[in-house]
Design a protein around this motif. Sequence first.
Motif, PDB file in Angstrom:
ATOM      1  N   ALA A   8       0.833  -1.209   0.000  1.00  0.00           N
ATOM      2  CA  ALA A   8       0.000   0.000   0.000  1.00  0.00           C
ATOM      3  C   ALA A   8       0.865   1.255   0.000  1.00  0.00           C
ATOM      4  CB  ALA A   8      -0.941   0.005   1.206  1.00  0.00           C
ATOM      5  N   GLY A   9       1.951   1.238   0.762  1.00  0.00           N
ATOM      6  CA  GLY A   9       2.853   2.387   0.797  1.00  0.00           C
ATOM      7  C   GLY A   9       3.547   2.618  -0.541  1.00  0.00           C
ATOM      8  N   ALA A  10       3.976   1.535  -1.174  1.00  0.00           N
ATOM      9  CA  ALA A  10       4.645   1.655  -2.470  1.00  0.00           C
ATOM     10  C   ALA A  10       3.681   2.168  -3.539  1.00  0.00           C
ATOM     11  CB  ALA A  10       5.227   0.308  -2.884  1.00  0.00           C
ATOM     12  N   VAL A  11       2.483   1.618  -3.558  1.00  0.00           N
ATOM     13  CA  VAL A  11       1.489   2.072  -4.527  1.00  0.00           C
ATOM     14  C   VAL A  11       1.146   3.532  -4.266  1.00  0.00           C
ATOM     15  CG1 VAL A  11      -0.896   1.778  -5.327  1.00  0.00           C
ATOM     16  CG2 VAL A  11       0.556  -0.223  -4.992  1.00  0.00           C
ATOM     17  N   ASP A  12       1.020   3.908  -2.999  1.00  0.00           N
ATOM     18  CA  ASP A  12       0.701   5.297  -2.683  1.00  0.00           C
ATOM     19  C   ASP A  12       1.798   6.242  -3.156  1.00  0.00           C
ATOM     20  OD1 ASP A  12      -1.146   7.204  -1.484  1.00  0.00           O
ATOM     21  OD2 ASP A  12       0.453   7.541  -0.026  1.00  0.00           O
ATOM     22  N   GLY A  13       3.045   5.839  -3.040  1.00  0.00           N
ATOM     23  CA  GLY A  13       4.138   6.671  -3.537  1.00  0.00           C
ATOM     24  C   GLY A  13       4.030   6.903  -5.035  1.00  0.00           C
ATOM     25  N   ILE A  14       3.686   5.863  -5.760  1.00  0.00           N
ATOM     26  CA  ILE A  14       3.487   5.981  -7.205  1.00  0.00           C
ATOM     27  C   ILE A  14       2.311   6.914  -7.497  1.00  0.00           C
ATOM     28  CG2 ILE A  14       2.787   4.717  -9.283  1.00  0.00           C
ATOM     29  CD1 ILE A  14       4.322   2.279  -8.037  1.00  0.00           C
ATOM     30  N   LEU A  15       1.229   6.754  -6.752  1.00  0.00           N
ATOM     31  CA  LEU A  15       0.043   7.583  -6.974  1.00  0.00           C
ATOM     32  C   LEU A  15       0.315   9.049  -6.675  1.00  0.00           C
ATOM     33  CD1 LEU A  15      -2.725   5.264  -5.490  1.00  0.00           C
ATOM     34  CD2 LEU A  15      -1.985   5.489  -7.876  1.00  0.00           C
ATOM     35  N   GLN A  16       1.098   9.323  -5.647  1.00  0.00           N
ATOM     36  CA  GLN A  16       1.443  10.711  -5.332  1.00  0.00           C
ATOM     37  C   GLN A  16       2.210  11.348  -6.487  1.00  0.00           C
ATOM     38  OE1 GLN A  16       3.101  11.415  -1.380  1.00  0.00           O
ATOM     39  NE2 GLN A  16       2.065   9.572  -0.660  1.00  0.00           N
ATOM     40  N   ALA A  17       3.167  10.619  -7.016  1.00  0.00           N
ATOM     41  CA  ALA A  17       3.940  11.145  -8.143  1.00  0.00           C
ATOM     42  C   ALA A  17       3.056  11.340  -9.371  1.00  0.00           C
ATOM     43  CB  ALA A  17       5.098  10.206  -8.466  1.00  0.00           C
ATOM     44  N   GLN A  18       2.183  10.380  -9.640  1.00  0.00           N
ATOM     45  CA  GLN A  18       1.305  10.479 -10.803  1.00  0.00           C
ATOM     46  C   GLN A  18       0.326  11.642 -10.663  1.00  0.00           C
ATOM     47  OE1 GLN A  18       1.670   8.380 -13.592  1.00  0.00           O
ATOM     48  NE2 GLN A  18       0.462  10.048 -14.456  1.00  0.00           N
ATOM     49  N   GLN A  53      -9.258   4.625  -6.137  1.00  0.00           N
ATOM     50  CA  GLN A  53      -9.298   3.661  -7.235  1.00  0.00           C
ATOM     51  C   GLN A  53      -8.329   2.505  -7.034  1.00  0.00           C
ATOM     52  OE1 GLN A  53      -8.704   5.427 -11.071  1.00  0.00           O
ATOM     53  NE2 GLN A  53      -8.842   3.503 -12.149  1.00  0.00           N
ATOM     54  N   TYR A  54      -7.118   2.805  -6.597  1.00  0.00           N
ATOM     55  CA  TYR A  54      -6.075   1.784  -6.586  1.00  0.00           C
ATOM     56  C   TYR A  54      -5.779   1.154  -5.227  1.00  0.00           C
ATOM     57  CZ  TYR A  54      -5.243   3.281 -11.331  1.00  0.00           C
ATOM     58  OH  TYR A  54      -5.398   3.573 -12.656  1.00  0.00           O
ATOM     59  N   ILE A  55      -6.193   1.782  -4.139  1.00  0.00           N
ATOM     60  CA  ILE A  55      -5.898   1.215  -2.820  1.00  0.00           C
ATOM     61  C   ILE A  55      -7.176   0.979  -2.022  1.00  0.00           C
ATOM     62  CG2 ILE A  55      -4.712   1.554  -0.614  1.00  0.00           C
ATOM     63  CD1 ILE A  55      -2.663   3.301  -2.122  1.00  0.00           C
ATOM     64  N   LEU A  56      -7.910   2.037  -1.765  1.00  0.00           N
ATOM     65  CA  LEU A  56      -9.026   1.963  -0.821  1.00  0.00           C
ATOM     66  C   LEU A  56     -10.177   1.097  -1.303  1.00  0.00           C
ATOM     67  CD1 LEU A  56      -8.983   5.654   0.404  1.00  0.00           C
ATOM     68  CD2 LEU A  56      -7.972   3.634   1.480  1.00  0.00           C
ATOM     69  N   SER A  57     -10.467   1.119  -2.588  1.00  0.00           N
ATOM     70  CA  SER A  57     -11.574   0.301  -3.075  1.00  0.00           C
ATOM     71  C   SER A  57     -11.296  -1.180  -2.841  1.00  0.00           C
ATOM     72  CB  SER A  57     -11.841   0.559  -4.563  1.00  0.00           C
ATOM     73  OG  SER A  57     -10.732   0.159  -5.350  1.00  0.00           O
TER      74      SER A  57
END
Length: 89
Positions: A8-18, A53-57
Amino acid sequence: MDDLIALAGAVDGILQAQAVVDTHYFVAISGRPFSASEIEKIGAAMLAAYRWQYILSGVQEPRFAELIASMITAEQGARIGEALAPIVG
């Protein structure tokens, strides 16, 4: 549990950058100027949408939550909740 938190942390880092890149792109092609405050709000909205979309759902889906709860202790569940708190908002 640790892997879920790390993922979740890694995906969130990607989402923040995007969200930053997409906010700049949106502002650039919108055809009108935005204030710094408006740009900040656009970026926050994009990040919130991407997080949903990518984590919480996924992690808030009742069947997933039930499955995870059956595999971990209450203490581990609290750790996951703590780790996801900044993402949930």
